[in-house]
Design a protein around this motif. Sequence first.
Motif, short mmCIF file in Angstrom:
data_model
loop_
_atom_site.label_atom_id
_atom_site.label_comp_id
_atom_site.label_asym_id
_atom_site.label_seq_id
_atom_site.Cartn_x
_atom_site.Cartn_y
_atom_site.Cartn_z
N THR A 84 -8.04 24.07 1.48
CA THR A 84 -8.39 25.21 2.36
C THR A 84 -9.08 24.71 3.62
O THR A 84 -8.89 25.29 4.69
CB THR A 84 -9.28 26.25 1.64
N LEU A 129 -11.72 32.32 3.90
CA LEU A 129 -11.92 32.57 2.48
C LEU A 129 -12.91 33.70 2.25
O LEU A 129 -13.86 33.86 3.01
CB LEU A 129 -12.47 31.32 1.78
N PHE A 157 -13.26 31.76 -4.95
CA PHE A 157 -12.86 31.87 -3.54
C PHE A 157 -11.44 32.38 -3.52
O PHE A 157 -10.66 32.15 -4.45
CB PHE A 157 -13.01 30.54 -2.79
N SER A 158 -11.11 33.13 -2.47
CA SER A 158 -9.77 33.70 -2.39
C SER A 158 -9.30 33.80 -0.95
O SER A 158 -10.10 33.81 -0.01
CB SER A 158 -9.75 35.08 -3.05
N ASN A 159 -7.98 33.84 -0.84
CA ASN A 159 -7.28 33.98 0.44
C ASN A 159 -5.92 34.55 0.08
O ASN A 159 -5.35 34.16 -0.95
CB ASN A 159 -7.15 32.61 1.12
#
Length: 86
Positions: A21, A28, A73-75
């Motif tokens: 990332t 994020l 964490f995310s995207n």
Amino acid sequence: MSMSNEYQPINCDDYDSLEATCQQHLTLTLELRSGETLTGKAKDIVSRKQVEYLVVEENGALRELRLDHIVSFSNPGIGKVVVSES
């Protein structure tokens, strides 16, 4: 993961995902052990005194987050990653 001051390394796969990332400078959404949720652009992973930190740019300022204090964490491009200890 514990909230003690002793650093607990995270799982290698989760570390590799965070590193990717940073290379892509992805934005994020991060959930922290403190209950805080924040959104920032992944910039780098740094190590100081055997503790690793994710550097994110949040509202124009750089912030360092201990890796072992990140719950997830995310995207949209990668989905959500739940961080676990190594």
